[in-house]
Design an enzyme around this catalytic site. Sequence first.
Site, mmCIF file in Angstrom:
data_model
loop_
_atom_site.group_PDB
_atom_site.id
_atom_site.type_symbol
_atom_site.label_atom_id
_atom_site.label_comp_id
_atom_site.label_asym_id
_atom_site.label_seq_id
_atom_site.Cartn_x
_atom_site.Cartn_y
_atom_site.Cartn_z
ATOM 1 N N ALA A 11 68.732 26.100 -35.965
ATOM 2 C CA ALA A 11 68.547 26.090 -36.679
ATOM 3 C C ALA A 11 66.917 25.619 -37.303
ATOM 4 O O ALA A 11 65.818 24.711 -37.795
ATOM 5 C CB ALA A 11 69.408 26.322 -37.764
ATOM 6 N N SER A 34 57.602 32.514 -38.684
ATOM 7 C CA SER A 34 55.994 32.012 -37.017
ATOM 8 C C SER A 34 55.507 30.791 -38.173
ATOM 9 O O SER A 34 54.914 30.057 -36.997
ATOM 10 C CB SER A 34 54.724 32.836 -37.266
ATOM 11 O OG SER A 34 55.569 34.491 -36.440
ATOM 12 N N GLU A 89 60.978 26.567 -24.567
ATOM 13 C CA GLU A 89 62.462 27.761 -25.083
ATOM 14 C C GLU A 89 61.495 29.117 -24.771
ATOM 15 O O GLU A 89 62.691 30.026 -23.980
ATOM 16 C CB GLU A 89 61.858 27.802 -26.737
ATOM 17 C CG GLU A 89 62.671 27.896 -27.229
ATOM 18 C CD GLU A 89 62.034 28.636 -28.763
ATOM 19 O OE1 GLU A 89 62.646 30.005 -29.378
ATOM 20 O OE2 GLU A 89 61.391 27.541 -29.256
ATOM 21 N N GLN A 106 55.128 63.473 -9.135
ATOM 22 C CA GLN A 106 53.830 62.664 -9.145
ATOM 23 C C GLN A 106 54.323 61.754 -10.593
ATOM 24 O O GLN A 106 53.689 60.410 -10.473
ATOM 25 C CB GLN A 106 52.833 63.166 -8.901
ATOM 26 C CG GLN A 106 51.252 61.758 -9.051
ATOM 27 C CD GLN A 106 49.598 62.206 -8.162
ATOM 28 O OE1 GLN A 106 49.129 63.058 -9.203
ATOM 29 N NE2 GLN A 106 50.105 62.478 -6.694
ATOM 30 N N THR A 116 55.814 35.601 -32.069
ATOM 31 C CA THR A 116 56.129 37.123 -31.930
ATOM 32 C C THR A 116 55.038 37.009 -30.691
ATOM 33 O O THR A 116 54.489 35.911 -30.247
ATOM 34 C CB THR A 116 55.391 37.694 -32.638
ATOM 35 O OG1 THR A 116 54.623 36.754 -33.096
ATOM 36 C CG2 THR A 116 56.565 37.045 -34.526
#
Length: 379
Positions: free
Chosen positions: A125, A133, A240, A277, A365
């Site tokens: 958490a 961020s 992570e 193609q 992000t």
Amino acid sequence: MGSRLTEEQSGFVAAIRDFAKRECGSREQRDALTSGGREAHNPELYGRLAGLGWLGVCLPEAYGGAGGGLADACLFLEETSYGMVPAGGFITTVIAAKAYEKFGTGEQRRTVLSGVVRGEVLSIAMSEPGAGSDVGALRCRARREADGTWVVDGQKTWISNAHCAEHILLVARTGEDKHGGLTMFHLPARTPGVEIQRIDTMGGREVNDVFLSGVRLPADAVVGHVDDGWRQLMAGLNHERLFLASNMLGLARRAFDDTVGYVREREQFGRPVGSFQALRHRIADLATEIECARLLVREVALDCDARPDKLFPREASMAKLKATETAKRAALEGMQMMGGYGYTTEFDMERHLRAAVVSTVYGGTSEIQRDVIGKSYGL
């Protein structure tokens, strides 16, 4: 070092693939295990994975683990993701477990790591309504009482797997310095004062709000050192990102294979659509991008195992950026090439897309990853 698998790793991968095919190889099986795709984690199936000894793949043998490395955990994440095994609790579990392994007390490691091997789920958490961020902006506060105990108040949000976790690795503010005033705590999920509310998203029910009101923790609940949480977090972020990259590498491969299977069979104008193609070249580009992602992810994992005391922020961010963006592209391209069928719930492609899109947001992000990579060049 290359990216070839050892004989033992090849056998491990083959066993996971066999398990996935047997337990959740059909759409009907997966729907039954996931409540029609709404749940990413099935406790019963997860228990069977524990019984096979796979959940402790990268944990020390002293706690019942297999003693493998990060590369082995990455293979497990990649293959369970490819096989659509509803073991969503593993990714936060292995991320948190590595933090306990590195910074936890002897008792914390015995309690937590042994539990992981048996099938217990961990959550971590960090994020809050005003701190995503920018983790250093978090406001959830832990104050120390005269007797040494801690009292925690605040809110966490977007917390993956908190609803099925036995333990939560909590990051809270203990000082006023933005980065120097953070501390990690061991928080049993059922501690009085903890309220967990699930958040419904288009990807299902994986994330939660966690409310903490007057939560009392013992003095020895600190994981690592007081006010050292930022440094400890930075030490674990590379793991992570590598684990998230492996998970999305598996999804990218699955979306690609599902697409290829479809365009080989679907006919228009008297021939398979994959023979045109325009689609054949798109398939070629996707295959190349996925192979690049695979080589990058596995090479970073091998480097991390070879030099466990070294951080690889640039490389881990590259792996996370490449794998998640490639997974998103593979799912989007797959939906486009499948036409209307790719948009229907009859096929898995729409699930692949929902899972892939959010992967470029959580764990840092794509913009944050690019920033990390750019700064590593002194920019």
